[in-house]
Design an enzyme around this catalytic site. Structure first.
Site, PDB file in Angstrom:
ATOM      1  N   SER A  50       0.793  -1.231   0.000  1.00 32.01           N
ATOM      2  CA  SER A  50       0.000   0.000   0.000  1.00 32.01           C
ATOM      3  C   SER A  50       0.824   1.279   0.000  1.00 32.01           C
ATOM      4  CB  SER A  50      -0.962   0.010   1.192  1.00 32.01           C
ATOM      5  OG  SER A  50      -2.049  -0.856   0.943  1.00 32.01           O
ATOM      6  N   LYS A 198       3.120   6.738   4.742  1.00 32.63           N
ATOM      7  CA  LYS A 198       2.174   5.706   4.289  1.00 32.63           C
ATOM      8  C   LYS A 198       2.698   4.337   4.656  1.00 32.63           C
ATOM      9  CE  LYS A 198      -1.521   4.162   2.456  1.00 32.63           C
ATOM     10  NZ  LYS A 198      -1.440   3.072   3.440  1.00 32.63           N
TER      11      LYS A 198
END
Length: 265
Positions: A50, A198
């Protein structure tokens, strides 16, 4: 108080760290390239999982598919079959990154189309640039960046990509860059610093090309900022054994605990 909590967290995580196996930590100054910390094998490539939502957001805004922080708001559909209950709701660009919603990525890449998707990955110089997907399945548009699939990137390459992003050296519009930066998850740190980063997690590959559900990997990539100063970071954990806590959250929480001391150097 926050600093004491972070220090306590750091101590606890350090005790647990021996079970994590192969861990890379790479922290560098954006402007000078000075290496603040480098530990572990940071050249070895891994699925981005991701963390690939960062370049995906740039693609989406540059292509005009993503409009701002709240649009498009795409509704959840039963055919997405999301295992995560938190994903079963209408999702915006901001909540897509915050909650790491997989189906939103799939809708976005299908909107981009295979040719445009490939062109962006190549233009970004992202990792090995291989978006073919799982071996023999021609599913790169929705699978290339996940677990044991084709797209691979090292921590060193993650830092290089982030550097190009922050230095405005990627072939995207200025507006696309600013909108993508605006939806990056933020984490307050002591002494006026803020981290933007992230996570990404998945399962490590087996020799037959499938993945091993008993061993995770976990990323946390991004930068810390105070005024005009920016520090880039990447931590990648590859577990040696089965762990119950999500690897990307361990990478994130441990690095956030370590950052105050590194930023003070």
């Amino acid at each position: 108080m926050l600093a004491r909590l972070l220090l306590a967290c750091s101590c606890l995580l350090a005790l647990a760290g021996a079970a994590w196996g192969d861990t890379c930590t790479l922290v560098t100054e954006l402007d000078t390239g000075r290496v603040v910390k480098r530990e572990g094998d940071c050249e070895r490539r891994n699925s981005p999982a991701s963390t690939f939502k960062v370049p995906l957001s740039l693609m989406g805004y540059d292509a005009g598919i993503l409009k701002d922080e709240d649009e498009p708001a795409w509704p959840y559909r039963p055919e997405y079959k999301s295992w995560n209950e938190a994903w079963r709701k209408t999702t915006t660009p901001r909540s897509w990154l915050k909650d790491s919603v997989l189906w939103y990525s799939h809708v976005l890449t299908r909107e981009l189309g295979e040719d445009r998707f490939k062109r962006y990955v190549e233009a970004f110089g992202y990792g090995n640039r291989d978006v073919s997907g799982d071996r023999g399945k021609a599913n790169g548009l929705t699978r290339a960046w996940l677990s044991a699939s084709s797209l691979q990137i090292s921590p060193v390459e993650q830092i290089a990509f982030l550097s190009r992003l922050l230095k405005r050296k990627l072939p995207i519009s200025g507006k696309a860059r600013e909108m993508a930066l605006a939806i990056m998850p933020a984490f307050p740190l002591p002494d006026g610093w803020t981290a933007y980063g992230k996570t990404g997690t998945g399962f490590q590959p087996l020799q037959n090309g499938t993945f091993d559900r008993s061993r995770q990997f976990g990323w946390f990539i991004g930068w810390a900022q105070k005024g005009e100063r920016k520090i880039l970071f990447a931590r990648l954990i590859r577990d040696e054994r089965k762990e119950n806590f999500v690897a990307s959250f361990r990478a994130r929480d441990s690095l956030l605990a370590d950052l105050p001391a590194l930023l003070a150097e």
